[in-house]
Design an enzyme around this catalytic site. Structure first.
Site, PDB file in Angstrom:
ATOM      1  N   ARG A 162       0.837  -1.214   0.000  1.00  0.00           N
ATOM      2  CA  ARG A 162       0.000   0.000   0.000  1.00  0.00           C
ATOM      3  C   ARG A 162       0.877   1.271   0.000  1.00  0.00           C
ATOM      4  O   ARG A 162       0.572   2.256   0.668  1.00  0.00           O
ATOM      5  CB  ARG A 162      -0.924   0.031   1.219  1.00  0.00           C
ATOM      6  N   SER A 237     -10.705  -0.678   3.199  1.00  0.00           N
ATOM      7  CA  SER A 237      -9.930  -0.804   4.441  1.00  0.00           C
ATOM      8  C   SER A 237      -9.579   0.578   4.959  1.00  0.00           C
ATOM      9  O   SER A 237      -8.928   1.345   4.258  1.00  0.00           O
ATOM     10  CB  SER A 237      -8.630  -1.562   4.191  1.00  0.00           C
ATOM     11  N   GLU A 333      -5.123   3.826   6.453  1.00  0.00           N
ATOM     12  CA  GLU A 333      -4.826   3.657   5.029  1.00  0.00           C
ATOM     13  C   GLU A 333      -5.428   4.788   4.202  1.00  0.00           C
ATOM     14  O   GLU A 333      -4.850   5.222   3.217  1.00  0.00           O
ATOM     15  CB  GLU A 333      -5.378   2.303   4.537  1.00  0.00           C
TER      16      GLU A 333
HETATM   17  N1  EPU Z   1     -10.323 -10.740  10.108  1.00  0.00           N
HETATM   18  C1  EPU Z   1     -11.047 -10.849  11.273  1.00  0.00           C
HETATM   19  N2  EPU Z   1     -12.141 -10.054  11.419  1.00  0.00           N
HETATM   20  C2  EPU Z   1     -12.552  -9.185  10.466  1.00  0.00           C
HETATM   21  C3  EPU Z   1     -11.802  -9.073   9.282  1.00  0.00           C
HETATM   22  C4  EPU Z   1     -10.690  -9.856   9.122  1.00  0.00           C
HETATM   23  O1  EPU Z   1     -10.725 -11.625  12.159  1.00  0.00           O
HETATM   24  O2  EPU Z   1     -13.556  -8.521  10.685  1.00  0.00           O
HETATM   25  C5  EPU Z   1      -9.121 -11.599   9.936  1.00  0.00           C
HETATM   26  C6  EPU Z   1      -9.451 -13.009   9.532  1.00  0.00           C
HETATM   27  O3  EPU Z   1      -8.563 -13.829  10.237  1.00  0.00           O
HETATM   28  C7  EPU Z   1      -9.110 -13.084   8.076  1.00  0.00           C
HETATM   29  C8  EPU Z   1      -7.982 -12.091   7.971  1.00  0.00           C
HETATM   30  O4  EPU Z   1      -8.305 -11.078   8.930  1.00  0.00           O
HETATM   31  O5  EPU Z   1      -8.728 -14.349   7.707  1.00  0.00           O
HETATM   32  C9  EPU Z   1      -7.833 -11.460   6.617  1.00  0.00           C
HETATM   33  O6  EPU Z   1      -9.051 -10.877   6.237  1.00  0.00           O
HETATM   34  P1  EPU Z   1      -9.364 -10.513   4.699  1.00  0.00           P
HETATM   35  O7  EPU Z   1      -9.093 -11.675   3.847  1.00  0.00           O
HETATM   36  O8  EPU Z   1     -10.720  -9.896   4.644  1.00  0.00           O
HETATM   37  O9  EPU Z   1      -8.255  -9.464   4.340  1.00  0.00           O
HETATM   38  P2  EPU Z   1      -7.723  -8.179   5.111  1.00  0.00           P
HETATM   39  O10 EPU Z   1      -6.307  -8.392   5.488  1.00  0.00           O
HETATM   40  O11 EPU Z   1      -8.665  -7.788   6.185  1.00  0.00           O
HETATM   41  C10 EPU Z   1      -6.745  -7.111   2.932  1.00  0.00           C
HETATM   42  C11 EPU Z   1      -6.800  -5.790   2.206  1.00  0.00           C
HETATM   43  C12 EPU Z   1      -8.112  -5.647   1.441  1.00  0.00           C
HETATM   44  C13 EPU Z   1      -8.202  -6.785   0.438  1.00  0.00           C
HETATM   45  C14 EPU Z   1      -8.112  -8.124   1.215  1.00  0.00           C
HETATM   46  C15 EPU Z   1      -8.071  -9.322   0.299  1.00  0.00           C
HETATM   47  C16 EPU Z   1      -5.437  -4.282   3.536  1.00  0.00           C
HETATM   48  C17 EPU Z   1      -5.424  -3.111   4.454  1.00  0.00           C
HETATM   49  N3  EPU Z   1      -6.641  -4.706   3.153  1.00  0.00           N
HETATM   50  O12 EPU Z   1      -7.780  -7.094   3.920  1.00  0.00           O
HETATM   51  O13 EPU Z   1      -8.059  -4.434   0.716  1.00  0.00           O
HETATM   52  O14 EPU Z   1      -9.406  -6.736  -0.300  1.00  0.00           O
HETATM   53  O15 EPU Z   1      -6.895  -8.164   2.000  1.00  0.00           O
HETATM   54  O16 EPU Z   1      -6.839  -9.394  -0.352  1.00  0.00           O
HETATM   55  O17 EPU Z   1      -4.381  -4.786   3.171  1.00  0.00           O
HETATM   56  C18 EPU Z   1      -8.628  -2.124   0.722  1.00  0.00           C
HETATM   57  O18 EPU Z   1      -7.420  -1.891   0.686  1.00  0.00           O
HETATM   58  O19 EPU Z   1      -9.483  -1.194   0.730  1.00  0.00           O
HETATM   59  C19 EPU Z   1      -9.082  -3.500   0.766  1.00  0.00           C
HETATM   60  C20 EPU Z   1     -10.365  -3.826   0.899  1.00  0.00           C
END
Ligand code: EPU
Length: 337
Positions: A162, A237, A333
């Site tokens: 990012r 995010s 972010e």
């Molecule tokens: N999780 C929770 N609770 C929640 C959300 C997430 O426990 O409410 C934990 C879970 O363990 C899950 C892990 O977080 O397995 C990862 O969650 P997710 O796959 O939804 O991905 P993220 O790390 O929360 C990132 C990006 C997203 C992108 C997704 C998928 C960042 C800041 N965000 O989210 O990007 O869509 O991965 O690749 O890196 C964005 O930047 O606006 C965005 C949506």
């Protein structure tokens, strides 16, 4: 090109925050942008693209320059690859669909990300194992102070998680006018290893996925977890996933057995901020017109009439709480104005 006054920016930011632009201009051509930049100093301008990664907390007194540059051009093509030069104002998801319709592979995992193409390199958008840096050849940007167009090749963009040169040493100095991507015409490199994609493909009995299958899976996963900004205001995010030392992670693991993590190097681990926020009790919490999304705690939402300041205050409370419970300082972010 006409300068308008007292325009509500509510339709132009995906959080749907109702602040006013004292002066506003929509730009459709690079020449118009050049003439504005010649007339105004950078301090008197506020550059607005897709409005999908910002939280507006106050009326904008500078001239709001809304970038609406459009067009997709093929700049190179052979039997295997194609290079597309895409104007900054093209809606990103429309670009993804344009490529899927023509079977150009590389950005299918980046389906349904809100915002315009010109912003994609600034924060190196990423999802489901792919980042824009994986397909980007170069981007053209205009120097705000002398109006010269400069082409930034991949290595000059200094991409990170990012992150890019445009958020650091060149912050506020350039406006991206187009992005050139290299996509595959055959022999697509499919990225399905990100857990949720595989699971979704299995559910659909897809064993030999196409780029269209992957896009459909991503759209399904995203729609389930992330609110549609047309229905509930949000900026995706709100926070970045923090990166902590292996030592710190081990201490956390002793106290929180179920803490998820991704190894990013020999000595560092990324922790999902969504998990930290959920564990702190904020997931799904609603405070009147604003709150934390019920399916993805990383997303702050505006149910209709929240002020930017209310959402900002909530984000600060979340940061403080996570610092208190876990000793981790999470970073925002989205850009806050
Ligand atoms: N999780 C929770 N609770 C929640 C959300 C997430 O426990 O409410 C934990 C879970 O363990 C899950 C892990 O977080 O397995 C990862 O969650 P997710 O796959 O939804 O991905 P993220 O790390 O929360 C990132 C990006 C997203 C992108 C997704 C998928 C960042 C800041 N965000 O989210 O990007 O869509 O991965 O690749 O890196 C964005 O930047 O606006 C965005 C949506």
């Amino acid at each position: 090109m006409q300068i308008e006054t007292n325009i509500s920016l509510k339709p132009y930011n995906t959080f749907g925050i109702d602040v006013k632009a004292k002066k506003y201009v929509s730009i459709n051509e690079v020449a118009e942008l050049v003439s504005i930049l010649k007339e105004y100093s950078s301090d008197d301008l506020f550059i607005l693209s897709g409005g999908s990664n910002m939280l507006l907390t106050t009326d904008i007194s500078s001239l709001v320059v809304h970038l609406n540059l459009n067009g997709i051009e093929t700049v190179y093509e052979d039997d295997h690859i194609i290079r597309l030069k895409i104007a900054a104002g093209e809606n990103w998801h429309k670009v993804v669909n344009y490529c899927l319709e023509r079977d150009y592979g590389g950005i299918e995992n980046l389906s349904l990300i809100p915002g315009n193409t010109g912003s994609t390199p600034i924060q190196n958008i990423g999802a489901y194992g792919v980042e824009i840096k994986d397909v980007l050849v170069s981007c053209d940007a205009i120097n705000i102070s002398n109006q010269q167009i400069r082409t930034f090749h991949l290595s000059e963009c200094k991409f990170g998680y990012r992150d890019s040169v445009f958020k650091n040493e060149l912050k506020g100095q350039y406006i991206i006018t187009s992005v050139t991507l290299e996509l595959t015409k055959k022999g697509h490199f499919l990225k399905t290893e990100y857990g949720a994609i595989n699971t979704e493909l299995q559910k659909r009995d897809v064993t030999n996925p196409t780029i269209q299958d992957i896009s459909e899976a991503v759209v399904k996963i995203r729609s389930e977890k992330l609110p549609d900004p047309k229905e509930i205001g949000n900026s995706g995010s709100f926070f970045k996933n923090p990166i902590v030392s292996l030592e710190k992670y081990k201490t956390l693991k002793n106290n929180f057995e179920d803490i998820p993590s991704y190894q990013v190097s020999d000595s560092e681990v990324k922790i999902p901020a969504g998990w930290l926020i959920e564990k702190s009790g904020f997931k799904g919490k609603r405070f009147g017109e604003y709150g934390v999304h019920k399916n993805q705690a990383l997303v702050l939402v505006n149910y209709g009439n929240a002020s930017g300041n209310e959402i900002y205050q909530l984000s600060e409370l979340i940061k403080l709480t996570i610092d208190r419970i876990f000793g981790i300082q999470i970073e925002t972010e989205v850009n806050i104005f």
